[in-house]
Structures are given as structure tokens and as C-alpha cells.
Design a protein around this motif. Structure first.
Motif, short mmCIF file in Angstrom:
data_model
loop_
_atom_site.label_atom_id
_atom_site.label_comp_id
_atom_site.label_asym_id
_atom_site.label_seq_id
_atom_site.Cartn_x
_atom_site.Cartn_y
_atom_site.Cartn_z
N VAL A 33 0.84 -1.20 0.00
CA VAL A 33 0.00 0.00 0.00
C VAL A 33 0.87 1.25 0.00
O VAL A 33 0.60 2.22 -0.71
CB VAL A 33 -0.96 -0.01 1.21
N ARG A 34 1.97 1.23 0.79
CA ARG A 34 2.90 2.36 0.79
C ARG A 34 3.52 2.56 -0.59
O ARG A 34 3.68 3.69 -1.05
CB ARG A 34 3.99 2.15 1.83
N GLU A 35 3.89 1.46 -1.25
CA GLU A 35 4.47 1.56 -2.59
C GLU A 35 3.47 2.17 -3.58
O GLU A 35 3.86 2.98 -4.43
CB GLU A 35 4.91 0.19 -3.08
N ILE A 36 2.21 1.80 -3.46
CA ILE A 36 1.19 2.38 -4.34
C ILE A 36 1.09 3.88 -4.12
O ILE A 36 1.03 4.67 -5.07
CB ILE A 36 -0.17 1.69 -4.13
N ARG A 37 1.11 4.30 -2.85
CA ARG A 37 1.06 5.74 -2.57
C ARG A 37 2.25 6.47 -3.17
O ARG A 37 2.11 7.56 -3.72
CB ARG A 37 1.03 5.97 -1.05
N GLU A 38 3.44 5.88 -3.02
CA GLU A 38 4.64 6.50 -3.58
C GLU A 38 4.56 6.58 -5.11
O GLU A 38 4.94 7.60 -5.71
CB GLU A 38 5.89 5.72 -3.16
N GLU A 39 4.05 5.52 -5.73
CA GLU A 39 3.92 5.52 -7.19
C GLU A 39 2.92 6.58 -7.64
O GLU A 39 3.12 7.25 -8.65
CB GLU A 39 3.50 4.13 -7.70
N LYS A 40 1.83 6.74 -6.89
CA LYS A 40 0.85 7.78 -7.22
C LYS A 40 1.46 9.17 -7.09
O LYS A 40 1.18 10.06 -7.90
CB LYS A 40 -0.38 7.65 -6.32
N GLN A 41 2.29 9.34 -6.06
CA GLN A 41 2.94 10.63 -5.88
C GLN A 41 3.90 10.91 -7.04
O GLN A 41 3.96 12.02 -7.56
CB GLN A 41 3.69 10.65 -4.55
N ALA A 58 5.06 6.25 -15.43
CA ALA A 58 4.55 6.37 -14.06
C ALA A 58 3.19 5.69 -13.93
O ALA A 58 2.91 5.01 -12.94
CB ALA A 58 4.45 7.84 -13.67
N ARG A 59 2.34 5.83 -14.96
CA ARG A 59 1.04 5.16 -14.92
C ARG A 59 1.19 3.66 -14.92
O ARG A 59 0.49 2.95 -14.20
CB ARG A 59 0.19 5.58 -16.13
N SER A 60 2.10 3.14 -15.73
CA SER A 60 2.29 1.69 -15.77
C SER A 60 2.85 1.17 -14.44
O SER A 60 2.49 0.08 -14.00
CB SER A 60 3.20 1.29 -16.93
N GLU A 61 3.70 1.96 -13.78
CA GLU A 61 4.21 1.55 -12.47
C GLU A 61 3.10 1.51 -11.42
O GLU A 61 3.06 0.60 -10.59
CB GLU A 61 5.34 2.48 -12.03
N VAL A 62 2.19 2.48 -11.46
CA VAL A 62 1.06 2.47 -10.53
C VAL A 62 0.19 1.25 -10.80
O VAL A 62 -0.23 0.55 -9.88
CB VAL A 62 0.22 3.77 -10.66
#
Length: 159
Positions: A33-41, A58-62
Motif C-alpha cells: 500500500v505504501r508503494e502504491i502511494r509513492e507511485e501515485k505521488q 509512471a502510470r504503468s508503475e502504478v
């Protein structure tokens, strides 16, 4: 000839992938969940200052982080379900009945082998006085064990 066979066997054992079942933990889910937040940022920053290629990356990483989280969560649910119900036999010696709230059931339906004691891990409210959670096939029933009346029915609780 012997050297070639030994070399081939050594290469085969080194290159053969080993199937390892990784256990998913709640800590790993929180990390995801933390990684998803960082990717969204990172995506927000890329939208402000980045090029189209950076935004696409960045979208593909999210998307990949979300997919990994979904897979890990599904694995965790399977592990927890197996661990909780591996040894117990919940298939009753009687046929399935679809219980409704307020119906009185006989005591053979809520014997000790069908009582669910881990209501907190199932995210259920604590049963009241003289009440117990009873598993009946895939349904979960909240039963008043003194009178035998069904207080609440959770249909399909155990999928």
C-alpha cells in the motif's frame, strides 16, 4: 565424455527454476500500500513536470503496483482461510438448510465442533451473552444457544 555429462547436469541444476511458495504477511500488504502511494505521488509529479513518456511510465508503475497488491492480498486470504479451517470438518452429517432470522434450531446444529471462536479475526462483532457464531456449510449463523433461535445470518460467508 564424462566431463560433458557432468557439465550438462550441473548446468541443468543451476538453470532450473525452483518453485518457492512465498508466504504473504500483513506487513507485506502494508508495504505494498505504501508503494502504491509513492507511485501515485511520482505520477502526480510526472503530470506536472514530466514528458509524455515519463507520465506513461509512471502510470504503468502504478498499475503494476496495484496488480501486485491485489495478488498478494488474494494469496494472504487463501493462506488465512486454509490455516483457520484445515483441521476442522465443517460439513455437517445432516443436509444443508437455509436458515432465517428468528427460526429455532435444534442443539445438534450448534454443537461444539461447529462453533467459530475466532470472530475477531473474521472481523465480526463480539457475540452477546449466550450467543455463539456457528458455521453451517458456507453460512455463518449467530445463534442464541440458550433458546436455539437464530439471531443473525451471514449467507455465503465462507464463499
Amino acid at each position: 565424455m564424462k566431463k560433458h555429462i557432468i557439465a550438462l547436469l550441473a548446468a541443468a541444476t543451476v538453470l532450473t527454476p525452483v518453485a518457492v511458495q512465498a508466504k504473504t504477511t500483513p506487513q507485506e500488504l502494508r508495504r505494498d500500500v505504501r508503494e502504491i502511494r509513492e507511485e501515485k505521488q511520482d505520477l502526480r509529479q510526472a503530470k506536472r513536470y514530466g514528458t509524455r513518456a515519463e507520465i506513461r511510465d509512471a502510470r504503468s508503475e502504478v498499475r503494476e503496483a496495484r496488480q501486485e497488491y491485489r495478488e498478494d492480498k488474494q494469496d494472504y486470504r487463501r493462506q488465512v482461510n486454509r490455516a483457520n479451517y484445515r483441521a476442522a470438518r465443517f460439513n455437517a452429517p445432516f443436509r444443508y438448510n437455509s436458515w432465517n432470522t428468528g427460526v429455532r434450531m435444534s442443539s445438534q446444529y450448534y454443537g461444539s465442533r461447529y462453533i467459530v471462536n475466532n470472530h475477531a479475526s473474521q472481523r465480526l462483532p463480539a457475540p452477546g451473552y449466550n450467543q455463539r457464531y456457528i458455521r453451517h456449510y458456507n453460512d455463518l449463523l449467530l445463534v442464541n444457544i440458550r433458546s436455539g433461535h437464530v439471531v443473525r445470518v451471514y449467507r455465503g460467508f465462507y464463499w
